[in-house]
Design a protein around this motif. Structure first.
Motif, PDB file in Angstrom:
ATOM      1  N   ASN A   1       0.853  -1.191   0.000  1.00 24.10           N
ATOM      2  CA  ASN A   1       0.000   0.000   0.000  1.00 24.10           C
ATOM      3  C   ASN A   1       0.886   1.237   0.000  1.00 24.10           C
ATOM      4  O   ASN A   1       1.303   1.726   1.049  1.00 24.10           O
ATOM      5  CB  ASN A   1      -0.926  -0.008   1.220  1.00 24.10           C
ATOM      6  N   ASN A   2       1.181   1.706  -1.192  1.00 27.55           N
ATOM      7  CA  ASN A   2       2.056   2.866  -1.341  1.00 27.55           C
ATOM      8  C   ASN A   2       1.586   3.629  -2.570  1.00 27.55           C
ATOM      9  O   ASN A   2       1.587   3.088  -3.678  1.00 27.55           O
ATOM     10  CB  ASN A   2       3.512   2.397  -1.505  1.00 27.55           C
ATOM     11  N   ARG A   3       1.182   4.859  -2.388  1.00 28.43           N
ATOM     12  CA  ARG A   3       0.581   5.631  -3.479  1.00 28.43           C
ATOM     13  C   ARG A   3       1.569   5.915  -4.614  1.00 28.43           C
ATOM     14  O   ARG A   3       1.164   6.336  -5.699  1.00 28.43           O
ATOM     15  CB  ARG A   3      -0.004   6.941  -2.955  1.00 28.43           C
ATOM     16  N   HIS A   4       2.840   5.673  -4.353  1.00 27.46           N
ATOM     17  CA  HIS A   4       3.848   5.893  -5.387  1.00 27.46           C
ATOM     18  C   HIS A   4       4.082   4.652  -6.250  1.00 27.46           C
ATOM     19  O   HIS A   4       4.884   4.703  -7.194  1.00 27.46           O
ATOM     20  CB  HIS A   4       5.176   6.311  -4.741  1.00 27.46           C
ATOM     21  N   ILE A   5       3.404   3.567  -5.914  1.00 31.13           N
ATOM     22  CA  ILE A   5       3.613   2.298  -6.602  1.00 31.13           C
ATOM     23  C   ILE A   5       2.292   1.789  -7.176  1.00 31.13           C
ATOM     24  O   ILE A   5       1.276   1.736  -6.468  1.00 31.13           O
ATOM     25  CB  ILE A   5       4.204   1.248  -5.643  1.00 31.13           C
ATOM     26  N   ILE A   6       2.303   1.424  -8.449  1.00 35.52           N
ATOM     27  CA  ILE A   6       1.118   0.863  -9.115  1.00 35.52           C
ATOM     28  C   ILE A   6       1.275  -0.651  -9.160  1.00 35.52           C
ATOM     29  O   ILE A   6       2.273  -1.175  -9.673  1.00 35.52           O
ATOM     30  CB  ILE A   6       0.962   1.423 -10.533  1.00 35.52           C
ATOM     31  N   LEU A   7       0.289  -1.358  -8.620  1.00 39.17           N
ATOM     32  CA  LEU A   7       0.334  -2.812  -8.574  1.00 39.17           C
ATOM     33  C   LEU A   7      -0.286  -3.420  -9.830  1.00 39.17           C
ATOM     34  O   LEU A   7      -1.162  -2.808 -10.451  1.00 39.17           O
ATOM     35  CB  LEU A   7      -0.412  -3.319  -7.338  1.00 39.17           C
ATOM     36  N   PRO A   8       0.125  -4.626 -10.211  1.00 41.22           N
ATOM     37  CA  PRO A   8      -0.485  -5.300 -11.361  1.00 41.22           C
ATOM     38  C   PRO A   8      -1.899  -5.763 -11.036  1.00 41.22           C
ATOM     39  O   PRO A   8      -2.253  -5.936  -9.867  1.00 41.22           O
ATOM     40  CB  PRO A   8       0.441  -6.490 -11.601  1.00 41.22           C
ATOM     41  N   SER A   9      -2.678  -5.975 -12.071  1.00 40.38           N
ATOM     42  CA  SER A   9      -4.065  -6.380 -11.880  1.00 40.38           C
ATOM     43  C   SER A   9      -4.372  -7.644 -12.672  1.00 40.38           C
ATOM     44  O   SER A   9      -3.653  -8.009 -13.601  1.00 40.38           O
ATOM     45  CB  SER A   9      -5.019  -5.261 -12.323  1.00 40.38           C
ATOM     46  N   VAL A  10      -5.447  -8.325 -12.265  1.00 40.96           N
ATOM     47  CA  VAL A  10      -5.960  -9.465 -13.023  1.00 40.96           C
ATOM     48  C   VAL A  10      -7.142  -8.947 -13.827  1.00 40.96           C
ATOM     49  O   VAL A  10      -8.238  -8.771 -13.303  1.00 40.96           O
ATOM     50  CB  VAL A  10      -6.381 -10.614 -12.094  1.00 40.96           C
ATOM     51  N   THR A  11      -6.911  -8.685 -15.102  1.00 41.31           N
ATOM     52  CA  THR A  11      -7.903  -7.946 -15.883  1.00 41.31           C
ATOM     53  C   THR A  11      -9.084  -8.788 -16.322  1.00 41.31           C
ATOM     54  O   THR A  11     -10.145  -8.260 -16.612  1.00 41.31           O
ATOM     55  CB  THR A  11      -7.238  -7.327 -17.124  1.00 41.31           C
ATOM     56  N   SER A  12      -8.908 -10.110 -16.392  1.00 42.36           N
ATOM     57  CA  SER A  12     -10.006 -10.956 -16.861  1.00 42.36           C
ATOM     58  C   SER A  12     -11.033 -11.217 -15.770  1.00 42.36           C
ATOM     59  O   SER A  12     -12.126 -11.706 -16.034  1.00 42.36           O
ATOM     60  CB  SER A  12      -9.469 -12.296 -17.352  1.00 42.36           C
ATOM     61  N   GLY A  13     -10.691 -10.914 -14.525  1.00 40.44           N
ATOM     62  CA  GLY A  13     -11.566 -11.229 -13.409  1.00 40.44           C
ATOM     63  C   GLY A  13     -11.421 -12.658 -12.928  1.00 40.44           C
ATOM     64  O   GLY A  13     -11.992 -13.051 -11.920  1.00 40.44           O
ATOM     65  N   ASP A  14     -10.650 -13.472 -13.654  1.00 35.92           N
ATOM     66  CA  ASP A  14     -10.420 -14.874 -13.301  1.00 35.92           C
ATOM     67  C   ASP A  14      -8.986 -15.014 -12.824  1.00 35.92           C
ATOM     68  O   ASP A  14      -8.049 -14.893 -13.613  1.00 35.92           O
ATOM     69  CB  ASP A  14     -10.675 -15.765 -14.512  1.00 35.92           C
TER      70      ASP A  14
ATOM     71  N   ARG B   1       4.782  -0.773 -11.085  1.00 36.65           N
ATOM     72  CA  ARG B   1       5.230   0.392 -11.840  1.00 36.65           C
ATOM     73  C   ARG B   1       5.443   1.556 -10.896  1.00 36.65           C
ATOM     74  O   ARG B   1       4.715   1.724  -9.913  1.00 36.65           O
ATOM     75  CB  ARG B   1       4.212   0.799 -12.913  1.00 36.65           C
ATOM     76  N   ALA B   2       6.435   2.367 -11.233  1.00 38.65           N
ATOM     77  CA  ALA B   2       6.704   3.587 -10.470  1.00 38.65           C
ATOM     78  C   ALA B   2       7.334   4.612 -11.403  1.00 38.65           C
ATOM     79  O   ALA B   2       8.158   4.263 -12.259  1.00 38.65           O
ATOM     80  CB  ALA B   2       7.636   3.306  -9.298  1.00 38.65           C
ATOM     81  N   LYS B   3       6.945   5.861 -11.255  1.00 33.90           N
ATOM     82  CA  LYS B   3       7.482   6.906 -12.118  1.00 33.90           C
ATOM     83  C   LYS B   3       8.987   7.079 -11.922  1.00 33.90           C
ATOM     84  O   LYS B   3       9.696   7.459 -12.849  1.00 33.90           O
ATOM     85  CB  LYS B   3       6.751   8.232 -11.859  1.00 33.90           C
ATOM     86  N   ASP B   4       9.456   6.820 -10.700  1.00 34.10           N
ATOM     87  CA  ASP B   4      10.893   6.913 -10.414  1.00 34.10           C
ATOM     88  C   ASP B   4      11.471   5.510 -10.223  1.00 34.10           C
ATOM     89  O   ASP B   4      12.114   5.218  -9.225  1.00 34.10           O
ATOM     90  CB  ASP B   4      11.144   7.791  -9.193  1.00 34.10           C
ATOM     91  N   ARG B   5      11.200   4.661 -11.182  1.00 32.07           N
ATOM     92  CA  ARG B   5      11.555   3.245 -11.110  1.00 32.07           C
ATOM     93  C   ARG B   5      13.002   3.008 -10.706  1.00 32.07           C
ATOM     94  O   ARG B   5      13.299   2.167  -9.868  1.00 32.07           O
ATOM     95  CB  ARG B   5      11.254   2.599 -12.454  1.00 32.07           C
ATOM     96  N   ASP B   6      13.940   3.743 -11.315  1.00 29.25           N
ATOM     97  CA  ASP B   6      15.353   3.493 -11.036  1.00 29.25           C
ATOM     98  C   ASP B   6      15.704   3.789  -9.586  1.00 29.25           C
ATOM     99  O   ASP B   6      16.470   3.046  -8.947  1.00 29.25           O
ATOM    100  CB  ASP B   6      16.224   4.315 -11.974  1.00 29.25           C
ATOM    101  N   ASN B   7      15.128   4.852  -9.050  1.00 29.73           N
ATOM    102  CA  ASN B   7      15.366   5.168  -7.630  1.00 29.73           C
ATOM    103  C   ASN B   7      14.760   4.095  -6.727  1.00 29.73           C
ATOM    104  O   ASN B   7      15.364   3.706  -5.714  1.00 29.73           O
ATOM    105  CB  ASN B   7      14.774   6.535  -7.275  1.00 29.73           C
ATOM    106  N   LEU B   8      13.581   3.620  -7.094  1.00 32.39           N
ATOM    107  CA  LEU B   8      12.941   2.561  -6.311  1.00 32.39           C
ATOM    108  C   LEU B   8      13.783   1.296  -6.340  1.00 32.39           C
ATOM    109  O   LEU B   8      13.965   0.628  -5.305  1.00 32.39           O
ATOM    110  CB  LEU B   8      11.541   2.277  -6.873  1.00 32.39           C
TER     111      LEU B   8
END
Length: 366
Positions: free
Chosen positions: A264-277, A289-296
């Protein structure tokens, strides 16, 4: 340091069985296209829910031989995701055909069916659906588009061993599928290996000849083939590891659920299961994903967590694909700029998982 992937540890779980399998091959005296390859082909075909499996030397060859088996070549176009690993594109160019790159959906990282439909031309022969990071592409939409235009659907399932979509396994969702058994895969050998799965008996026969110098009878060559045969030792290893694939995928899903609920970190985007399955994803990689990926990435390394980037440079910016260098793929470029793969594999301990979650939750951009 928590390793991104400890293959020695993972394979060590089955050490006695693997050693016995290798010994069985060495004692057999049959080392090329023998009983182990034949047995694995039958077992993997049954696992995927198809009639035919043909073992190959690696995943790239599996893709290439499918395209060659269908007779695709100069003047033909094959639609491919713009953000895939370069092997998907190389398979097309190796046949002399032209790859047509299509942007992915940002949420799933898989090819966008809406954009795909707009790229079809009179030269289009096939759609290559890559199940990136272990999640099945939108095969329902892709199949509808393909059937409308009379196109073949080819799965690049190199990262999706055991994934399920609409009650069918990856490898049975299109006209043919290519798998890689590179050691890091969910179903990984102890070296290179690949396979083609299909219900198309004619294609299976052609691929079986192509992989073996274009021959089905020794010294009689019907077509111009290559030397790309799944090794007997690797087939024996894969037969052992196939028994544990579903359990390992279940563990991967369990870890992914924990990550998705606890990070739970607003600076980090988590992957999703798009099919619902949930079963449509086997989490070959858990990609944040993170906008400052290299720093992360540097921060995580400093806190004892090894990570990798899949992949740092998109295909259209590779020197090998200079023909695409003038094209713009903004979604692809954003993905490659922001993605970071964190450890996720059946060998992780609860303590290691907790450390990874804590480090991600504590991260603050500089």
């Amino acid at each position: 340091m928590i390793k991104f992937l400890d293959l020695k540890k993972l394979n060590g779980r089955h050490g006695a069985e693997l050693r016995a399998a290798v010994r069985r091959v060495t004692d057999s005296g049959s080392y090329i296209l023998g009983d182990e390859v034949s047995a694995f082909e039958q077992e993997f075909a049954a696992y995927c829910g198809v009639k035919h499996c043909v073992g190959t030397g690696n995943g790239l060859d599996a893709l290439t031989l499918i395209l060659r088996g269908y007779g695709f070549g100069p003047g033909d176009e094959v639609i491919v995701p713009a953000n895939t690993f370069i092997a998907s594109i190389l398979a097309v160019t190796c046949c002399g055909a032209t790859p047509v790159l299509v942007e992915p959906e940002l949420e799933s990282y898989n090819i966008d069916p809406v954009k795909l439909a707009k790229k079809i031309s009179t030269r289009t022969k096939a759609i290559m659906a890559v199940h990136l990071y272990g999640q099945c592409a939108d095969m329902k939409s892709i199949t509808v588009i393909a059937r409308k235009h009379g196109l073949k659907v080819i799965e690049d399932a190199a990262q999706a061993h055991g994934a399920v979509y609409g009650r069918k396994k990856a490898g049975s969702l299109g006209d043919a599928a290519a798998f890689s058994f590179y050691p890091v895969k969910n179903l990984g050998a102890l070296g290179d290996g690949g396979a083609v799965t299909t219900n198309d008996a004619s294609l299976a026969r052609t691929v079986a000849m192509l992989r073996n110098f274009g021959s089905k009878d020794k010294y009689l060559h019907e077509i111009k083939g290559v030397n790309s045969r799944l090794d007997e030792i690797q087939a024996a290893v894969l037969r052992i590891k196939l028994k544990y694939l579903d359990a390992d995928n279940s563990k991967r899903r369990s870890i992914a659920r924990y990550y998705r609920s606890k990070i739970n970190n607003r600076h980090i985007i988590l992957p999703s299961v798009t099919s619902g399955d949930e079963c449509s994803h086997v989490w070959h990689q858990f990609v944040i994903r993170a906008k400052d990926r290299d720093n992360l990435q540097q921060y995580l390394a400093a806190n004892g967590v090894q990570t990798l980037v899949h992949y740092p440079v998109p295909p259209h910016k590779q020197k090998a694909c200079a023909e695409f260098s003038r094209n713009r793929y903004p979604v692809t470029e954003r993905i490659h700029r922001e993605v970071l793969s964190i450890p996720l594999n059946p060998g992780l301990t609860g303590k290691e998982i907790a450390v990874i979650v804590s480090a991600l939750n504590d991260y603050k951009p500089g």
